[in-house]
Design a protein around this motif. Structure first.
Motif, PDB file in Angstrom:
ATOM      1  N   ASP A  31      -3.920  10.929 -10.275  1.00 54.08           N
ATOM      2  CA  ASP A  31      -4.003  10.529 -11.573  1.00 54.08           C
ATOM      3  C   ASP A  31      -2.854   9.385 -11.648  1.00 54.08           C
ATOM      4  N   PHE A  32      -2.023   9.169 -10.915  1.00 55.49           N
ATOM      5  CA  PHE A  32      -1.120   8.149 -10.884  1.00 55.49           C
ATOM      6  C   PHE A  32      -1.718   6.925 -10.497  1.00 55.49           C
ATOM      7  N   ALA A  33      -2.470   6.889  -9.380  1.00 48.76           N
ATOM      8  CA  ALA A  33      -3.222   5.711  -9.135  1.00 48.76           C
ATOM      9  C   ALA A  33      -4.111   5.268 -10.274  1.00 48.76           C
ATOM     10  N   ASP A  34      -4.942   6.065 -10.806  1.00 47.86           N
ATOM     11  CA  ASP A  34      -5.933   5.793 -11.895  1.00 47.86           C
ATOM     12  C   ASP A  34      -5.097   5.118 -13.197  1.00 47.86           C
ATOM     13  N   ARG A  35      -4.031   5.656 -13.398  1.00 47.54           N
ATOM     14  CA  ARG A  35      -3.243   5.144 -14.628  1.00 47.54           C
ATOM     15  C   ARG A  35      -2.941   3.923 -14.392  1.00 47.54           C
ATOM     16  N   SER A  36      -2.406   3.689 -12.930  1.00 50.69           N
ATOM     17  CA  SER A  36      -1.729   2.158 -12.581  1.00 50.69           C
ATOM     18  C   SER A  36      -2.757   1.170 -12.723  1.00 50.69           C
ATOM     19  N   ARG A  37      -4.043   1.473 -12.268  1.00 50.52           N
ATOM     20  CA  ARG A  37      -5.016   0.522 -12.598  1.00 50.52           C
ATOM     21  C   ARG A  37      -5.351   0.251 -13.970  1.00 50.52           C
ATOM     22  N   HIS A  67       0.805  -1.179   0.015  1.00 51.53           N
ATOM     23  CA  HIS A  67      -0.137   0.017  -0.015  1.00 51.53           C
ATOM     24  C   HIS A  67       0.971   1.314   0.095  1.00 51.53           C
ATOM     25  N   LEU A  68       0.867   2.095  -1.036  1.00 55.22           N
ATOM     26  CA  LEU A  68       1.640   3.047  -1.103  1.00 55.22           C
ATOM     27  C   LEU A  68       1.168   4.437  -0.490  1.00 55.22           C
ATOM     28  N   ARG A  69       1.943   4.959   0.294  1.00 55.21           N
ATOM     29  CA  ARG A  69       1.236   6.320   1.204  1.00 55.21           C
ATOM     30  C   ARG A  69       2.363   7.384   0.722  1.00 55.21           C
ATOM     31  N   VAL A  70       2.060   8.690   0.530  1.00 53.96           N
ATOM     32  CA  VAL A  70       2.888   9.667   0.457  1.00 53.96           C
ATOM     33  C   VAL A  70       2.627  10.710   1.836  1.00 53.96           C
ATOM     34  N   CYS A  71       3.862  11.290   2.091  1.00 48.87           N
ATOM     35  CA  CYS A  71       3.991  12.311   2.971  1.00 48.87           C
ATOM     36  C   CYS A  71       3.594  13.522   2.438  1.00 48.87           C
ATOM     37  N   PRO A  72       2.619  14.222   2.885  1.00 47.21           N
ATOM     38  CA  PRO A  72       2.385  15.626   2.351  1.00 47.21           C
ATOM     39  C   PRO A  72       3.300  16.627   2.695  1.00 47.21           C
ATOM     40  N   ALA A  73       4.173  16.341   3.655  1.00 44.32           N
ATOM     41  CA  ALA A  73       4.945  17.358   3.953  1.00 44.32           C
ATOM     42  C   ALA A  73       6.224  17.496   3.231  1.00 44.32           C
ATOM     43  N   CYS A  74       6.998  16.308   3.061  1.00 50.59           N
ATOM     44  CA  CYS A  74       7.936  16.007   2.394  1.00 50.59           C
ATOM     45  C   CYS A  74       8.096  15.408   1.063  1.00 50.59           C
ATOM     46  N   SER A 128      13.518   8.290  -9.618  1.00 55.50           N
ATOM     47  CA  SER A 128      12.691   9.462  -9.277  1.00 55.50           C
ATOM     48  C   SER A 128      11.395   9.359  -8.961  1.00 55.50           C
ATOM     49  N   PHE A 129      10.903   9.342  -7.747  1.00 52.56           N
ATOM     50  CA  PHE A 129       9.581   9.357  -7.423  1.00 52.56           C
ATOM     51  C   PHE A 129       8.611   9.938  -8.449  1.00 52.56           C
ATOM     52  N   VAL A 130       9.093  11.346  -8.727  1.00 56.76           N
ATOM     53  CA  VAL A 130       8.137  11.988  -9.481  1.00 56.76           C
ATOM     54  C   VAL A 130       7.966  11.241 -10.834  1.00 56.76           C
ATOM     55  N   THR A 131       9.150  10.948 -11.492  1.00 58.29           N
ATOM     56  CA  THR A 131       8.995  10.188 -12.642  1.00 58.29           C
ATOM     57  C   THR A 131       8.240   8.923 -12.542  1.00 58.29           C
ATOM     58  N   GLN A 132       8.497   8.241 -11.489  1.00 60.32           N
ATOM     59  CA  GLN A 132       7.538   6.997 -11.407  1.00 60.32           C
ATOM     60  C   GLN A 132       6.189   7.295 -11.697  1.00 60.32           C
ATOM     61  N   MET A 133       5.589   8.433 -11.023  1.00 64.67           N
ATOM     62  CA  MET A 133       4.324   8.765 -11.203  1.00 64.67           C
ATOM     63  C   MET A 133       3.989   9.228 -12.397  1.00 64.67           C
ATOM     64  N   PHE A 187       4.323   2.070 -11.344  1.00 63.05           N
ATOM     65  CA  PHE A 187       3.822   1.661 -10.264  1.00 63.05           C
ATOM     66  C   PHE A 187       4.453   0.303  -9.832  1.00 63.05           C
ATOM     67  N   ASP A 188       4.989  -0.718 -10.891  1.00 59.95           N
ATOM     68  CA  ASP A 188       5.448  -1.876 -10.529  1.00 59.95           C
ATOM     69  C   ASP A 188       6.869  -1.932  -9.779  1.00 59.95           C
ATOM     70  N   THR A 189       7.411  -0.676  -9.749  1.00 58.42           N
ATOM     71  CA  THR A 189       8.592  -0.599  -8.894  1.00 58.42           C
ATOM     72  C   THR A 189       8.286  -0.662  -7.262  1.00 58.42           C
TER      73      THR A 189
END
Length: 414
Positions: A294-300, A50-57, A208-213, A218-220
């Motif tokens: 958007d990343f989540a939608d494209r991954s699915r 389950h991927l989560r993101v920190c909204p601060a960093c 790069s997390f930005v590039t990944q998104m 998502f398979d990484t």
């Protein structure tokens, strides 16, 4: 959440310590991507992914369910030297850093997660003293057999203190594709900091997390990768351990990576690339829910696309094989509910994986020499990051087969 080892990655950011992590992509329960089965009936234990993101960093992260000793234990199957393109990358790194830092014969170069010595052998041949740190026993033994002095332990502050006392402080520390693999990020960074003096440079390479998104990679996401890095997140994570981010280099490896230069706080003036890359990340939406959603939608959509493609191939009577028993491929296939009757086999150059079965799907893994005998109509390249290298091999082994990748969308490659 009672079965979690710590709240890092699910409740608390392992980078900056903030709470309030945001759920981005739940890939369900999946087996460990490199925990190969020995038989078709051997069960593959599953854990939340389950991927989560920190909204601060902006650090992407997953929770902790399995100790690193299980993931990176004695029989960890990944060998860096199997990939010719990765060996070439290591050679280019050796030349680049030797020139940039003015490394001279006898300078100490250390690598954390040194694998089978793929990099340090090249540094040694260039005249440097080398020391590897590799927790996987069998992999460490391969490096030692190649003449690379290797410490077979997990890296953190306690080990760094011992290494500094026995070997001194290096001019260069390589930490390539390992910082993401560390559950206790602050202990890992404190260890790097302890090994540094004002002349030491630490280089950290990671996708790069930005590039990944942006590229729907998502398979990484798998259990070995506790964190997903950006320059913004790395700068935040290093602030309290006496290190600072002083340079960022963009790389093409793994579908788009960054090389982060870390140095002792105040030891080196920050390169303009730091501010430039951080600004690019923020402009791309690193800290905004719009990019995450958007990343989540494209991954699915990719997951559905692979499942549909396999069903169509099966209905048409076509034989499908896979190439590359990569961890990323297992995330993709388990998300798409791939089973052994979907792929006749997957071939891989690593002898450690051959004769076993992929976790979850239980697709058999064989040597590349067995691909032709399977007579595939289509070959699905699972490690898409080295697809050009693999497509050439497929063309040699079974010229009539069509080569495909699934990420960021199903497409034929030549």
């Amino acid at each position: 959440m009672s079965d979690e080892l710590t709240p890092r990655g699910s409740l608390t950011c392992r980078g900056c310590g903030s709470d309030g992590l945001v759920s981005v992509l739940d890939l369900g329960r999946q087996p460990l991507s490199n925990e190969m089965a020995l038989t078709t009936t051997e069960p593959s234990p599953t854990f939340p992914l389950h991927l989560r993101v920190c909204p601060a960093c902006g650090l992407g992260q997953i929770g902790e369910y399995v100790l690193p000793e299980r993931i990176f234990g004695a029989e960890y199957p990944y060998l860096s030297s199997v990939s010719t393109s990765w060996l070439a990358h290591a050679g280019e790194y050796t030349r680049h850093m030797t020139e940039e830092l003015g490394l001279t014969e006898g300078d100490l170069v250390m690598e954390v997660a040194s694998n089978d010595g793929y990099l340090l052998t090249q540094m040694r041949d260039a005249g440097m003293r080398v020391l590897g740190i590799e927790p996987a026993l069998q992999v460490a033994e391969i490096a030692r057999s190649r003449g690379v002095d290797t410490v077979n332990e997990f890296f953190g502050l306690a080990l760094a203190e011992k290494v500094a006392e026995s070997h001194g402080r290096p001019r260069l520390i390589a930490a390539n594709n390992v910082m993401a693999h560390v559950p206790d990020l602050q202990d890992f960074l404190a260890g790097l900091s302890h090994l540094c003096d004002d002349d030491t440079v630490v280089t950290v390479e990671n996708p790069s997390f930005v590039t990944q998104m942006q590229e729907t990679q998502f398979d990484t996401i798998y259990h070995e990768h506790f964190s997903y890095l950006s320059a913004h997140a790395v700068a935040a994570a290093t602030r309290d351990v006496g290190l600072e981010l002083t340079r960022v280099e963009k790389l093409t490896t793994h579908g788009g990576s960054n090389r982060y230069w870390l140095t002792r706080t105040g030891a080196r003036e920050a390169h303009p690339s730091v501010a430039e890359v951080v600004a690019e990340e923020l402009a791309a939406g690193l800290l905004t829910p719009e990019l995450w959603e958007d990343f989540a939608d494209r991954s699915r959509a990719v997951i559905r696309g692979l499942r549909t493609w396999l069903d169509e191939r099966h209905a048409a009577g076509r034989t499908v094989a896979g190439y590359g028993a990569a961890a990323k491929g297992n995330t993709l296939m388990n998300a798409a509910d791939v089973r052994a009757d979907d792929l006749v086999l997957v071939v891989d150059g690593s002898e450690a994986k051959q004769g076993k079965f992929l976790p979850g799907s239980h697709v058999p893994v064989a040597a590349p020499s067995e691909l032709a005998a399977a007579e595939p109509d289509d070959v699905l390249v699972l490690p898409w990051n080295i697809a050009p290298e693999i497509s050439r091999l497929v063309a040699e082994l079974t010229p009539g087969a069509a080569c495909w990748i699934a990420v960021p969308e199903m497409r034929e490659i030549g």
